[in-house]
Scaffold this active site. Sequence first.
Site, PDB file in Angstrom:
ATOM      1  N   PRO A   1     -23.764 -29.463  33.154  1.00 56.73           N
ATOM      2  CA  PRO A   1     -23.681 -28.393  32.161  1.00 56.73           C
ATOM      3  C   PRO A   1     -22.996 -28.807  30.864  1.00 56.73           C
ATOM      4  O   PRO A   1     -22.005 -29.548  30.876  1.00 56.73           O
ATOM      5  CB  PRO A   1     -22.868 -27.311  32.882  1.00 56.73           C
ATOM      6  N   ASN A   2     -23.552 -28.291  29.787  1.00 58.41           N
ATOM      7  CA  ASN A   2     -23.026 -28.431  28.417  1.00 58.41           C
ATOM      8  C   ASN A   2     -23.220 -29.808  27.806  1.00 58.41           C
ATOM      9  O   ASN A   2     -22.958 -29.993  26.620  1.00 58.41           O
ATOM     10  CB  ASN A   2     -21.533 -28.031  28.350  1.00 58.41           C
TER      11      ASN A   2
ATOM     12  N   ARG B   1     -19.968 -30.867  19.111  1.00 59.54           N
ATOM     13  CA  ARG B   1     -18.585 -30.366  19.125  1.00 59.54           C
ATOM     14  C   ARG B   1     -17.694 -31.405  19.795  1.00 59.54           C
ATOM     15  O   ARG B   1     -18.166 -32.253  20.551  1.00 59.54           O
ATOM     16  CB  ARG B   1     -18.504 -29.055  19.919  1.00 59.54           C
TER      17      ARG B   1
ATOM     18  N   TYR C   1     -15.742 -36.577  23.054  1.00 62.98           N
ATOM     19  CA  TYR C   1     -17.026 -37.011  23.603  1.00 62.98           C
ATOM     20  C   TYR C   1     -17.849 -37.887  22.660  1.00 62.98           C
ATOM     21  O   TYR C   1     -18.956 -38.300  23.017  1.00 62.98           O
ATOM     22  CB  TYR C   1     -17.849 -35.777  24.019  1.00 62.98           C
TER      23      TYR C   1
ATOM     24  N   ASN D   1     -23.780 -37.782  35.447  1.00 64.45           N
ATOM     25  CA  ASN D   1     -22.597 -37.186  34.827  1.00 64.45           C
ATOM     26  C   ASN D   1     -22.681 -35.701  35.174  1.00 64.45           C
ATOM     27  O   ASN D   1     -23.442 -34.952  34.552  1.00 64.45           O
ATOM     28  CB  ASN D   1     -22.564 -37.382  33.316  1.00 64.45           C
TER      29      ASN D   1
ATOM     30  N   ALA E   1     -18.653 -30.481  34.282  1.00 65.67           N
ATOM     31  CA  ALA E   1     -17.617 -29.735  35.002  1.00 65.67           C
ATOM     32  C   ALA E   1     -17.999 -29.471  36.464  1.00 65.67           C
ATOM     33  O   ALA E   1     -17.117 -29.268  37.305  1.00 65.67           O
ATOM     34  CB  ALA E   1     -17.332 -28.420  34.285  1.00 65.67           C
TER      35      ALA E   1
ATOM     36  N   GLU F   1     -21.370 -42.405  39.345  1.00 67.39           N
ATOM     37  CA  GLU F   1     -20.830 -41.242  38.625  1.00 67.39           C
ATOM     38  C   GLU F   1     -20.303 -41.725  37.274  1.00 67.39           C
ATOM     39  O   GLU F   1     -19.576 -42.727  37.218  1.00 67.39           O
ATOM     40  CB  GLU F   1     -19.690 -40.627  39.456  1.00 67.39           C
TER      41      GLU F   1
ATOM     42  N   HIS G   1     -18.409 -40.482  33.580  1.00 60.48           N
ATOM     43  CA  HIS G   1     -17.780 -39.508  32.698  1.00 60.48           C
ATOM     44  C   HIS G   1     -17.495 -40.192  31.375  1.00 60.48           C
ATOM     45  O   HIS G   1     -16.966 -41.321  31.361  1.00 60.48           O
ATOM     46  CB  HIS G   1     -16.477 -38.953  33.287  1.00 60.48           C
TER      47      HIS G   1
ATOM     48  N   ARG H   1      -6.662 -36.021  31.554  1.00 62.80           N
ATOM     49  CA  ARG H   1      -6.788 -34.695  30.929  1.00 62.80           C
ATOM     50  C   ARG H   1      -6.154 -33.628  31.832  1.00 62.80           C
ATOM     51  O   ARG H   1      -5.258 -33.930  32.610  1.00 62.80           O
ATOM     52  CB  ARG H   1      -8.275 -34.429  30.629  1.00 62.80           C
TER      53      ARG H   1
HETATM   54  O1  CA2 Z   1     -16.167 -36.762  30.263  1.00 66.40           O
HETATM   55  C1  CA2 Z   1     -17.200 -36.315  30.764  1.00 66.40           C
HETATM   56  O2  CA2 Z   1     -18.277 -36.876  30.699  1.00 66.40           O
HETATM   57  C2  CA2 Z   1     -17.154 -34.947  31.459  1.00 66.40           C
HETATM   58  O3  CA2 Z   1     -18.026 -35.007  32.581  1.00 66.40           O
HETATM   59  C3  CA2 Z   1     -17.631 -33.923  30.451  1.00 66.40           C
HETATM   60  C4  CA2 Z   1     -17.549 -32.491  30.983  1.00 66.40           C
HETATM   61  C5  CA2 Z   1     -16.152 -32.205  31.510  1.00 66.40           C
HETATM   62  O4  CA2 Z   1     -16.111 -30.903  32.076  1.00 66.40           O
HETATM   63  C6  CA2 Z   1     -15.705 -33.214  32.549  1.00 66.40           C
HETATM   64  O5  CA2 Z   1     -14.380 -32.903  32.938  1.00 66.40           O
HETATM   65  C7  CA2 Z   1     -15.761 -34.612  31.979  1.00 66.40           C
HETATM   66  C8  CA2 Z   1     -17.833 -31.476  29.872  1.00 66.40           C
HETATM   67  C9  CA2 Z   1     -19.085 -31.703  29.140  1.00 66.40           C
HETATM   68  C10 CA2 Z   1     -19.095 -30.744  27.992  1.00 66.40           C
HETATM   69  O6  CA2 Z   1     -19.767 -31.342  26.944  1.00 66.40           O
HETATM   70  C11 CA2 Z   1     -19.526 -30.887  25.697  1.00 66.40           C
HETATM   71  C12 CA2 Z   1     -20.299 -31.443  24.725  1.00 66.40           C
HETATM   72  C13 CA2 Z   1     -20.108 -31.060  23.433  1.00 66.40           C
HETATM   73  C14 CA2 Z   1     -19.162 -30.124  23.102  1.00 66.40           C
HETATM   74  C15 CA2 Z   1     -18.382 -29.582  24.080  1.00 66.40           C
HETATM   75  C16 CA2 Z   1     -18.571 -29.963  25.388  1.00 66.40           C
END
Ligand code: CA2
Length: 157
Positions: free
Chosen positions: A13-14, A21, A26, A77, A80, A101, A103, A110
Amino acid sequence: MTVLPVILVLSGPNLDLLGQREPEIYGRETLDDHVAAMRRAAAAAGFAVEHQQSNAEGELIDAIHRARGRCAAIVINPGAFGHYAWGIHDALATFDGPVVEVHISNPNARESWRHKSVVAPVATGTIAGLGGHGYVLAIEAVRRLTAPGDRPPTLER
Ligand code: CA2
């Protein structure tokens, strides 16, 4: 025509918002950028990449089921979902090949709720905190994990 072994790449997700953002966490690359880099690395190693992003846990589980007996490896990946989605854990446990996996950030550096991964126990290995380069490293890991005689020593037992 040669049919290349397929690496299934799953994005949780996301991750479709990458590049829009929080670039300080990221990076500025989009998910499409990362997938293109993985496709280049995979082609050089003799693999094809199939990519699916979903914001729905069930869709990722269905994709893992479809990969069983068909794909050489899974790179995931889980976003969350990786911190609590036991359905993804259980689906990955049914997959016979290597699971890597990835990230982009380092969840262990974090918030404490990001420190737990439900994917790690069923992953062959985890790459975290290396930014988008982690995706290309994951393809290299799959190459080694699937190459007879070129497996990391800890997996030779
Ligand atoms: O670091 C990573 O790749 C994560 O898997 C990213 C997830 C986070 O919940 C994990 O703890 C670590 C979140 C991805 C959200 O992606 C966004 C992209 C653009 C703007 C905001 C969030």
